[in-house]
Scaffold this active site. Structure first.
Site, PDB file in Angstrom:
ATOM      1  N   GLY A 275       0.850  -1.190   0.000  1.00 30.39           N
ATOM      2  CA  GLY A 275       0.000   0.000   0.000  1.00 30.39           C
ATOM      3  C   GLY A 275       0.879   1.231   0.000  1.00 30.39           C
ATOM      4  NE  ARG A 276       3.687   2.877   5.525  1.00 29.55           N
ATOM      5  CZ  ARG A 276       3.015   3.352   6.573  1.00 29.55           C
ATOM      6  NH1 ARG A 276       2.903   4.632   6.762  1.00 29.55           N
ATOM      7  NH2 ARG A 276       2.469   2.518   7.447  1.00 29.55           N
ATOM      8  NE  ARG A 312       0.905   7.476   8.488  1.00 33.71           N
ATOM      9  CZ  ARG A 312       2.181   7.501   8.775  1.00 33.71           C
ATOM     10  NH1 ARG A 312       2.882   8.607   8.546  1.00 33.71           N
ATOM     11  NH2 ARG A 312       2.789   6.463   9.280  1.00 33.71           N
ATOM     12  CE1 TYR A 316      -1.001   4.538  13.707  1.00 35.22           C
ATOM     13  CE2 TYR A 316      -0.937   6.093  11.894  1.00 35.22           C
ATOM     14  CZ  TYR A 316      -1.514   5.003  12.514  1.00 35.22           C
ATOM     15  OH  TYR A 316      -2.578   4.382  11.933  1.00 35.22           O
ATOM     16  CB  CYS A 342     -11.162  22.721  19.736  1.00 36.41           C
ATOM     17  SG  CYS A 342     -11.606  24.223  18.887  1.00 36.41           S
TER      18      CYS A 342
HETATM   19  N1  LLP Z   1      -1.972  -6.244   3.993  1.00 37.53           N
HETATM   20  C1  LLP Z   1      -2.575  -6.236   5.189  1.00 37.53           C
HETATM   21  C2  LLP Z   1      -3.224  -7.450   5.661  1.00 37.53           C
HETATM   22  C3  LLP Z   1      -2.540  -5.067   5.968  1.00 37.53           C
HETATM   23  O1  LLP Z   1      -3.121  -5.079   7.169  1.00 37.53           O
HETATM   24  C4  LLP Z   1      -1.901  -3.908   5.492  1.00 37.53           C
HETATM   25  C5  LLP Z   1      -1.864  -2.668   6.273  1.00 37.53           C
HETATM   26  C6  LLP Z   1      -1.313  -3.958   4.214  1.00 37.53           C
HETATM   27  C7  LLP Z   1      -1.353  -5.146   3.493  1.00 37.53           C
HETATM   28  C8  LLP Z   1      -0.610  -2.769   3.586  1.00 37.53           C
HETATM   29  O2  LLP Z   1       0.519  -2.425   4.292  1.00 37.53           O
HETATM   30  P1  LLP Z   1       1.565  -1.362   3.719  1.00 37.53           P
HETATM   31  O3  LLP Z   1       2.170  -1.966   2.472  1.00 37.53           O
HETATM   32  O4  LLP Z   1       0.829  -0.105   3.409  1.00 37.53           O
HETATM   33  O5  LLP Z   1       2.533  -1.187   4.797  1.00 37.53           O
HETATM   34  N2  LLP Z   1      -2.545   3.664   9.323  1.00 37.53           N
HETATM   35  C9  LLP Z   1      -1.174   3.210   9.516  1.00 37.53           C
HETATM   36  C10 LLP Z   1      -0.863   1.966   8.710  1.00 37.53           C
HETATM   37  C11 LLP Z   1      -1.819   0.819   8.959  1.00 37.53           C
HETATM   38  C12 LLP Z   1      -1.489  -0.415   8.159  1.00 37.53           C
HETATM   39  C13 LLP Z   1      -2.594  -1.405   8.223  1.00 37.53           C
HETATM   40  N3  LLP Z   1      -2.394  -2.579   7.439  1.00 37.53           N
HETATM   41  C14 LLP Z   1      -0.229   4.353   9.181  1.00 37.53           C
HETATM   42  O6  LLP Z   1      -0.678   5.454   8.845  1.00 37.53           O
HETATM   43  O7  LLP Z   1       0.995   4.181   9.305  1.00 37.53           O
END
Ligand code: LLP
Length: 417
Positions: A275-276, A312, A316, A342
């Site tokens: 994702g990221r 974020r 975090y 606020c």
């Molecule tokens: N697969 C599963 C099962 C996941 O739970 C996640 C992310 C991904 C893939 C994708 O992960 P990535 O490639 O993006 O690292 N809100 C948090 C991040 C939460 C991630 C949740 N799961 C933040 O802003 O850092």
């Protein structure tokens, strides 16, 4: 690489001036670069080319329909965690046959929707969930492919809230129970256990946690095959970290170099759920300074975006770079960059040294393409910002700015009775 840079004294996205974009579309606004998304996707796809693989873009990271449609056009599949995300994939024209469905709390309705859509597979997180999927599939008269999410109990060097591969977290089933779980699922009507799933966390910048997880999962796959299970897929999750500040994350190529030698002998189709890595550095949150406020203790730059738009930093303690859109080559000044909400938690940066700012200046918060808009809320009755997609030299409004009427629409009926 990303396609944001300074040219002719102003910060640009794919050559388009963020000043012009702000003048036309207002602030705050999310601005995304299509070229950056494409570049990151391709880098991963090419790095994994030596093995059969499907990239299942993680919809939760940024679920705007324009992005999903672009991902589909690049050949991506999708990782979803809710019926809502499936609806988005379908609305964007994505192929449900390339969708994998994770999450510890799938409801009957969500499972039903996914079974009817004919998704590629469910990533099962518990035996009660497997029983419910079996029941729903039987009622629908359809066979479904499933993977079992294994929790390998490895530590990842990331924030506690986004570590998922330690045994204390709610995710997956213990490695030691792997065989027994597959045997139980193998007896359930309509379920074909064809895969092993593992996602150990997010924003992981080291390679060790990934290789450690693979070292644990590999032998399970071999064992399952010996017991007669037709394991065709290894879904290795997402988690690849990006640069927010001074991190030195792995590149796609180095990630592939370290995992592929361990994946190849398993003879599986590799699924991954980034994702990221794909969208994180493809987006900025563009905002304007409303006031500069000085107190005995601090100098605040008060901007027109808040924690409701990008949570974020406060949730975090995440670092996001903050750039002036038109730097004035003057002195550096230390600011707390804060929003209008606020709460004292409403900040983007504390004690940050930035080029001197004045009211009216535009600033861009970098690396806001992942977990930015999707985690936004309407707290303080603040309409969510628009999402602007820079593509082929122009801006497409991928989501319009919310209106105040949007915000009260679902409540108006109550006043009519
Ligand atoms: N697969 C599963 C099962 C996941 O739970 C996640 C992310 C991904 C893939 C994708 O992960 P990535 O490639 O993006 O690292 N809100 C948090 C991040 C939460 C991630 C949740 N799961 C933040 O802003 O850092």
């Amino acid at each position: 690489m990303d396609f944001f840079s300074y040219e002719d004294g102003t910060y640009r996205c794919e050559g388009l001036s963020l000043e012009d974009i702000a003048a036309r579309h207002g602030t705050p606004a999310y601005v995304y670069s299509e070229k950056t998304v494409t570049d990151h996707f391709r880098k991963l796809d090419e790095a994994l080319a030596p093995v059969p693989h499907v990239i299942c873009y993680s919809v939760k990271t940024n679920s705007n329909l324009t992005i999903l449609s672009h991902m589909a056009s690049l050949g991506s599949g999708f990782d979803i965690v809710s019926g809502g995300e499936l609806f988005r994939v379908q609305s964007a024209g994505g192929d449900p046959g390339r969708v994998v469905f994770a999450g510890v709390g799938k409801t009957r309705e969500e499972i039903h929707r996914a079974v009817e859509a004919g998704i590629l597979m469910f990533n099962i997180e518990s035996l009660p969930e497997a029983e419910l999927i079996s029941q729903v599939a039987s009622e629908a008269g359809r066979d479904v492919r499933v993977a079992v999410r294994i929790n390998p109990d490895v530590a990842a060097d990331t924030h506690d809230y986004i570590t998922t591969g330690k045994k204390e977290t709610k995710f997956g089933l213990p490695l030691a129970r792997g065989l027994e779980v597959f045997q139980a699922i193998g007896r359930m009507p309509r379920l074909s256990p064809v895969g092993v799933h593992c996602h150990i966390g997010s924003q992981i910048t080291e390679l060790n946690p990934f290789t450690e997880a693979l070292q644990k999962i590999g032998p399970l796959i071999t064992r399952l095959r010996e017991e007669g299970f037709d394991i065709r897929y290894l879904n290795f999750g997402g988690g690849l970290g990006i640069i927010y500040h001074d991190e030195a994350p792995s590149t796609a190529a180095r990630f592939a170099d370290s995992i592929l030698p361990r994946v190849r002998p398993l003879n599986v189709e590799l699924l991954i759920e980034p994702g990221r890595f794909v969208v994180g550095n493809a987006g900025v949150l563009l905002m304007r300074v409303i006031y500069i406020k000085e107190t005995d203790a601090k100098r605040f730059a008060i901007v027109d975006a808040g924690m409701n738009d990008l949570i974020r930093p406060t949730l975090y303690g995440a670092y996001h770079e903050i750039l002036p859109v038109r730097p004035r080559a003057s002195r550096k000044v230390t600011y707390d960059v804060v929003g209008p909400v606020c709460e004292s938690g409403d900040f983007f940066a504390k004690d940050r040294s930035l080029d001197e700012l004045q009211a009216g200046d535009l600033v861009a918060i970098k690396s806001a393409g992942a977990y930015g808009f999707v985690m936004a809320s309407n707290y303080n009755t603040r309409p969510k910002p628009p999402e602007l997609w820079v593509t082929g030299g122009s801006v497409r409004v991928a989501r319009r700015r919310e209106t105040l009427e949007d915000l009260v629409a679902a409540e108006m009926d109550a006043l009519k009775t």
